[in-house]
Design an enzyme around this catalytic site. Structure first.
Site, mmCIF file in Angstrom:
data_model
loop_
_atom_site.group_PDB
_atom_site.id
_atom_site.type_symbol
_atom_site.label_atom_id
_atom_site.label_comp_id
_atom_site.label_asym_id
_atom_site.label_seq_id
_atom_site.Cartn_x
_atom_site.Cartn_y
_atom_site.Cartn_z
ATOM 1 N N LYS A 43 -1.662 -1.396 -3.593
ATOM 2 C CA LYS A 43 -2.837 -0.005 -3.738
ATOM 3 C C LYS A 43 -1.944 0.806 -4.172
ATOM 4 C CE LYS A 43 -5.453 2.321 -0.403
ATOM 5 N NZ LYS A 43 -6.492 1.975 0.362
ATOM 6 N N GLU A 99 6.940 -7.382 0.544
ATOM 7 C CA GLU A 99 5.995 -6.866 1.578
ATOM 8 C C GLU A 99 4.963 -8.321 1.481
ATOM 9 O OE1 GLU A 99 5.398 -5.239 4.061
ATOM 10 O OE2 GLU A 99 7.037 -3.752 4.193
ATOM 11 N N ARG A 145 -10.770 9.321 2.414
ATOM 12 C CA ARG A 145 -10.415 10.793 3.453
ATOM 13 C C ARG A 145 -11.378 11.353 3.934
ATOM 14 N NH1 ARG A 145 -3.901 11.382 3.326
ATOM 15 N NH2 ARG A 145 -3.290 8.703 3.336
ATOM 16 N N LYS A 197 1.016 -1.201 -0.288
ATOM 17 C CA LYS A 197 0.231 -0.031 -0.415
ATOM 18 C C LYS A 197 1.059 1.483 0.049
ATOM 19 C CE LYS A 197 -3.442 2.309 3.107
ATOM 20 N NZ LYS A 197 -4.401 2.252 3.263
HETATM 21 C C1 PBG Z 1 -6.774 3.767 5.963
HETATM 22 C C2 PBG Z 1 -6.507 3.169 3.705
HETATM 23 C C3 PBG Z 1 -7.091 4.533 3.241
HETATM 24 C C4 PBG Z 1 -7.655 3.895 2.455
HETATM 25 C C5 PBG Z 1 -8.565 2.517 2.565
HETATM 26 N N1 PBG Z 1 -7.591 2.099 4.175
HETATM 27 C C6 PBG Z 1 -7.058 5.701 3.308
HETATM 28 C C7 PBG Z 1 -5.466 5.799 3.415
HETATM 29 O O1 PBG Z 1 -4.817 5.118 3.632
HETATM 30 O O2 PBG Z 1 -5.379 6.760 4.054
HETATM 31 C C8 PBG Z 1 -8.044 4.417 0.710
HETATM 32 C C9 PBG Z 1 -9.431 3.854 -0.236
HETATM 33 C C10 PBG Z 1 -8.947 4.630 -1.328
HETATM 34 O O3 PBG Z 1 -8.699 5.523 -1.010
HETATM 35 O O4 PBG Z 1 -10.390 3.567 -1.940
HETATM 36 N N2 PBG Z 1 -6.416 2.486 5.778
#
Ligand code: PBG
Length: 336
Positions: free
Chosen positions: A259, A244, A216, A206
């Site tokens: 992601k 990872e 967010r 990620k």
């Molecule tokens: C946070 C989380 C995020 C997303 C999924 N889980 C945002 C972040 O890491 O700040 C993003 C998903 C999206 O943008 O569609 N644990």
């Protein structure tokens, strides 16, 4: 007699690539990758209350839903053939702290939602987000001490959070926090609590990405200070993503995820070639928002850009795609 290269039927006009593209039937026969309803995981944003369907301005056509409506949505997705939902809870400010207290509440919104959805739609695979950011007064995925996001203490809470989701009936827990060692700790905690069948969808690679903004907004979870670069990955790196993913596989992940999606399809490919568990990709909120916005301006055809994006994820090697387009894509696939 051996044939020489010049005798091989390799050049024009013997070889004409367009022959296999000449009719729809042929294109259909020779498509190397296809989208299918079973490819999708639909994210579902939960809000407190009743009858609540809050639009998210930066994610056109997507809403935060209260439980009553979320259960109905989950049932209709299941009926269409969408195999899985990924749940996220929007937590009111007064329930946020630095320890993730509400994240562990057995009667919290997430835990109740899992129970209600599994009761109403047992055939739907329910996945839950495991990270502290929606519960954190600092908007960070772990616990903050002296301005740092501390690893091992965070992992401890995340493992307890995962167990509380498993107790509620989650099929997969999906740690999205990027703390070190959390997959192994979560696996051990699940086994110790009797949840051998609960799977782990690991957000293995990620990235610290600019494409999470709309998400967010949806959860009111933007970091209160700093950024997430001490735990989420540097967009410059691909070997690190492979490492990872391999570590998560070794620690017991059932699915590894990359992601965001489109800007990281090379990473999807590299991870696909390096692990033996299924690979998921998260086509994130910013990817969705970009196409929605361009479509609203009349600059892009939303359906075409959507289907092409999703197919590209599969071509790169993804087995499943978490996407805000799940409903729209599956509706289209079902009608053709
Ligand atoms: C946070 C989380 C995020 C997303 C999924 N889980 C945002 C972040 O890491 O700040 C993003 C998903 C999206 O943008 O569609 N644990």
């Amino acid at each position: 007699m051996t044939r020489t290269d010049s005798q091989l039927p390799s050049g024009f006009p013997l070889s004409r690539g367009r022959r296999n593209r000449y009719r729809a039937t042929r294109r259909e026969m020779f498509a190397e990758h296809r989208l299918h309803p079973s490819d999708f995981i639909a994210p579902l944003f939960l809000a407190e209350g009743k009858g609540v369907q809050d639009p998210i301005p930066s994610m056109p056509d997507y809403h935060r839903l209260s439980l009553d409506l979320a259960v109905r949505k989950a049932a209709s997705w299941h009926e269409m053939g969408i195999p899985a939902v990924l749940l996220f809870a929007m937590v009111p400010e007064e329930k946020k702290d630095n320890e993730g207290t509400e994240a562990l509440n057995p009667d919290g919104l997430m835990q109740i939602a899992v129970k209600r959805i599994k009761d109403a739609v047992p055939g739907l695979t329910v996945m839950t987000d495991v990270a502290l950011d929606p519960y954190s007064s600092y908007g960070h995925d772990g616990i903050v001490r002296d301005g740092e996001i501390v690893n091992d203490e965070s992992v401890d809470v995340l493992a307890r959070m995962a167990v509380s989701h498993a107790r509620a009936g989650a099929d997969y827990v999906a740690p999205s926090d990027m703390m070190d060692g959390r997959i192994g700790e979560i696996r051990r905690a699940l086994e110790a609590d009797g949840h051998a069948q609960t799977g782990i969808l690991a957000y293995s690679a990620k990235y610290a990405s600019g494409f999470y903004g709309p998400f967010r907004d949806a959860l009111d979870s933007a970091p209160g200070f700093g950024d997430k670069k001490t735990y989420q990955m540097d967009p410059a790196n691909v070997r690190e993503a492979v490492r990872e993913a391999q570590m998560d596989e070794a620690e017991g992940a059932d699915i590894v995820m990359v992601k965001p999606g489109l800007p990281y399809l090379d990473v999807v490919r590299a991870v696909r070639e390096a692990v033996h568990v299924p690979v998921a990709v998260y086509n994130v909120s910013g990817e969705y928002a970009m196409i929605k916005a361009a479509a609203q301006m009349g600059w892009l055809d939303e359906e075409a850009a959507m289907l092409e994006s999703l197919l590209a994820c599969k071509r790169a090697g993804a087995d499943v795609i978490a996407t805000y387009w799940a409903e729209k894509a599956v509706a289209l696939l079902n009608n053709t």
